[in-house]
Design an enzyme around this catalytic site. Structure first.
Site, PDB file in Angstrom:
ATOM      1  N   LYS A  68      19.277  28.568  37.201  1.00  0.00           N
ATOM      2  CA  LYS A  68      19.012  27.385  36.356  1.00  0.00           C
ATOM      3  C   LYS A  68      17.691  27.467  35.596  1.00  0.00           C
ATOM      4  CE  LYS A  68      21.850  25.235  36.021  1.00  0.00           C
ATOM      5  NZ  LYS A  68      23.016  25.711  35.223  1.00  0.00           N
ATOM      6  N   GLY A  69      17.158  28.677  35.504  1.00  0.00           N
ATOM      7  CA  GLY A  69      15.896  28.841  34.784  1.00  0.00           C
ATOM      8  C   GLY A  69      16.087  28.950  33.276  1.00  0.00           C
ATOM      9  N   THR A  71      18.661  31.494  32.330  1.00  0.00           N
ATOM     10  CA  THR A  71      19.016  32.919  32.335  1.00  0.00           C
ATOM     11  C   THR A  71      20.084  33.238  31.274  1.00  0.00           C
ATOM     12  OG1 THR A  71      20.566  32.496  34.139  1.00  0.00           O
ATOM     13  CG2 THR A  71      18.388  33.304  34.756  1.00  0.00           C
ATOM     14  N   ARG A  72      21.037  32.336  31.098  1.00  0.00           N
ATOM     15  CA  ARG A  72      22.092  32.612  30.104  1.00  0.00           C
ATOM     16  C   ARG A  72      21.504  32.563  28.698  1.00  0.00           C
ATOM     17  NH1 ARG A  72      26.340  35.527  29.579  1.00  0.00           N
ATOM     18  NH2 ARG A  72      26.807  34.956  31.740  1.00  0.00           N
ATOM     19  N   TYR A 259      18.146  24.431  21.059  1.00  0.00           N
ATOM     20  CA  TYR A 259      18.275  25.456  20.032  1.00  0.00           C
ATOM     21  C   TYR A 259      19.602  26.189  20.201  1.00  0.00           C
ATOM     22  CZ  TYR A 259      13.695  25.061  17.933  1.00  0.00           C
ATOM     23  OH  TYR A 259      12.620  24.603  17.228  1.00  0.00           O
TER      24      TYR A 259
HETATM   25  P1  A3P Z   1      20.323  22.287  32.329  1.00  0.00           P
HETATM   26  O1  A3P Z   1      21.776  22.388  32.026  1.00  0.00           O
HETATM   27  O2  A3P Z   1      20.037  21.747  33.648  1.00  0.00           O
HETATM   28  O3  A3P Z   1      19.546  21.575  31.237  1.00  0.00           O
HETATM   29  P2  A3P Z   1      20.946  29.081  33.607  1.00  0.00           P
HETATM   30  O4  A3P Z   1      21.593  29.720  32.426  1.00  0.00           O
HETATM   31  O5  A3P Z   1      19.984  29.971  34.302  1.00  0.00           O
HETATM   32  O6  A3P Z   1      21.969  28.450  34.515  1.00  0.00           O
HETATM   33  O7  A3P Z   1      20.055  27.902  33.061  1.00  0.00           O
HETATM   34  C1  A3P Z   1      20.616  26.761  32.486  1.00  0.00           C
HETATM   35  C2  A3P Z   1      19.525  26.031  31.753  1.00  0.00           C
HETATM   36  O8  A3P Z   1      19.169  26.732  30.576  1.00  0.00           O
HETATM   37  C3  A3P Z   1      19.922  24.672  31.271  1.00  0.00           C
HETATM   38  O9  A3P Z   1      19.716  23.762  32.328  1.00  0.00           O
HETATM   39  C4  A3P Z   1      19.031  24.441  30.054  1.00  0.00           C
HETATM   40  O10 A3P Z   1      18.005  23.523  30.278  1.00  0.00           O
HETATM   41  C5  A3P Z   1      18.414  25.818  29.815  1.00  0.00           C
HETATM   42  N1  A3P Z   1      18.413  26.258  28.422  1.00  0.00           N
HETATM   43  C6  A3P Z   1      17.417  26.957  27.856  1.00  0.00           C
HETATM   44  N2  A3P Z   1      17.648  27.172  26.567  1.00  0.00           N
HETATM   45  C7  A3P Z   1      18.846  26.604  26.299  1.00  0.00           C
HETATM   46  C8  A3P Z   1      19.621  26.494  25.108  1.00  0.00           C
HETATM   47  N3  A3P Z   1      19.198  27.013  23.970  1.00  0.00           N
HETATM   48  N4  A3P Z   1      20.801  25.843  25.187  1.00  0.00           N
HETATM   49  C9  A3P Z   1      21.211  25.297  26.350  1.00  0.00           C
HETATM   50  N5  A3P Z   1      20.518  25.367  27.516  1.00  0.00           N
HETATM   51  C10 A3P Z   1      19.342  26.017  27.485  1.00  0.00           C
END
Ligand code: A3P
Length: 311
Positions: A68-69, A71-72, A259
């Site tokens: 949840k940092g 990463t995607r 973004y």
């Molecule tokens: P939330 O959905 O809680 O806001 P991961 O990919 O590690 O699971 O992390 C998910 C988090 O990526 C999301 O947490 C969101 O806050 C963050 N994030 C960062 N940049 C983003 C983007 N451009 N679009 C959507 N989520 C993004």
């Protein structure tokens, strides 16, 4: 011949063989470093080439977390670079025994086909908090460059909870409120797993037993949300990639509130599961959470010689 070389190298790198050695300044280079430097055997880290010259290769960089940092988002943004080939799914090689026991040949098979000049990257956020993983990654490649994306630990807990809540909702299963996890006998429930995952210093210590800090680039996940381009530029530099990603690759999408990416005239936002609203938490409880992370955060800042704008 290529297949023979690959076989020889994978034998050398078999996870079950050869104990790994923690990082010791000035220590002898590992066998793989020797192989890397020797030239031609580096080619053997690639699988058999397809007709167009592309092949699978072991990752030169891994996004190790944190869950949840962001990463995607980091992987998608990095994939804008033409010299990056990313594994689509989370591989869970180093943290799942069932996968790890299949060996590096299996791991290689999970990687995307790439051109010789491209860097291969995979992301498995659970690696950061899995105790066995640092040593295993080190055994595969002590010179690998690691990417770690972190965000405010309290916010990460809320995001972690929200993810599991949605997983339950999708299966039409009930799930307790966040307060039920966070509070026990009127106090903060420090046994809640999501809290442990946000104790970054403890997990980082494990990694620093095997990798020097210069091999681990920390991406500020809160900044990546607010203004992704500068964070991605730093990643390009860390990976020694030519600067190819531009500010114009990003645009703010008001509807999503995040973004989104623009690539060759194609616009796309991350999946709807990324960027969810978090539950409202009683401000007093939230302060307790911030207080709980205060000391661990300080320890983390000392460990990495850098501060972050966290509560
Ligand atoms: P939330 O959905 O809680 O806001 P991961 O990919 O590690 O699971 O992390 C998910 C988090 O990526 C999301 O947490 C969101 O806050 C963050 N994030 C960062 N940049 C983003 C983007 N451009 N679009 C959507 N989520 C993004």
């Amino acid at each position: 011949m290529a297949a023979l070389l690959l076989g020889a190298v994978l034998l050398v790198l078999q996870p079950s063989l050869a104990p790994s050695h923690p990082v010791v300044p000035g220590a002898e280079p590992s066998q793989q470093e020797v192989l890397r430097k020797a030239g031609p055997p580096q080619e053997a880290l690639r699988g058999a080439a397809a007709a167009n010259g592309s092949a699978q290769q072991l990752p030169q960089t891994i996004i190790i977390g944190v869950r949840k940092g962001g990463t995607r988002a980091l992987l998608e943004m990095l994939s804008l670079h033409p010299d990056v080939a990313a594994a689509e799914n989370e591989v869970h090689f180093f943290d799942w025994e069932e996968h790890y026991s299949r060996g590096l040949g299996w791991y290689l098979g999970q990687m995307p086909f790439s051109a010789p000049h491209q860097l291969t990257v995979e992301k498995t956020p659970a690696y950061f908090t899995s105790p066995k993983v640092p040593e295993r990654v080190h055994r595969m490649d002590p010179a690998i460059r690691l990417l770690l994306i972190l965000r405010d630990p309290s916010e990460r807990v809320l995001s972690d909870y929200t993810q599991v809540l949605y997983n339950h909702m999708q299966k039409h299963k009930p799930y307790p409120s966040i307060e039920e996890f966070l509070v026990r006998d009127g106090r903060l429930n420090v046994d809640y797993k999501a809290l442990n995952r946000s104790l970054y210093h403890a997990h980082m210590q494990n990694w620093l037993r095997f990798f020097p800090l210069r091999r681990i680039h920390i991406v500020d996940g809160d900044r990546l949300i607010r203004d992704p381009f500068p964070e991605i530029q730093k990643v390009e530099r860390f990976l020694r990639l030519a600067p190819q990603i531009n500010a114009s690759n990003f645009y703010f999408n008001k509807t999503k509130g995040f973004y989104c990416l623009r690539d060759s005239g194609r616009d796309r936002c991350l999946h709807e599961s990324k960027g969810r609203a978090h539950p409202q938490v009683d401000p007093k409880l939230l302060s307790k959470l911030h207080e709980y992370f205060h000391e661990p955060n300080k320890k983390f800042f000392e460990l990495v010689g850098r501060t972050f704008d966290w509560h």
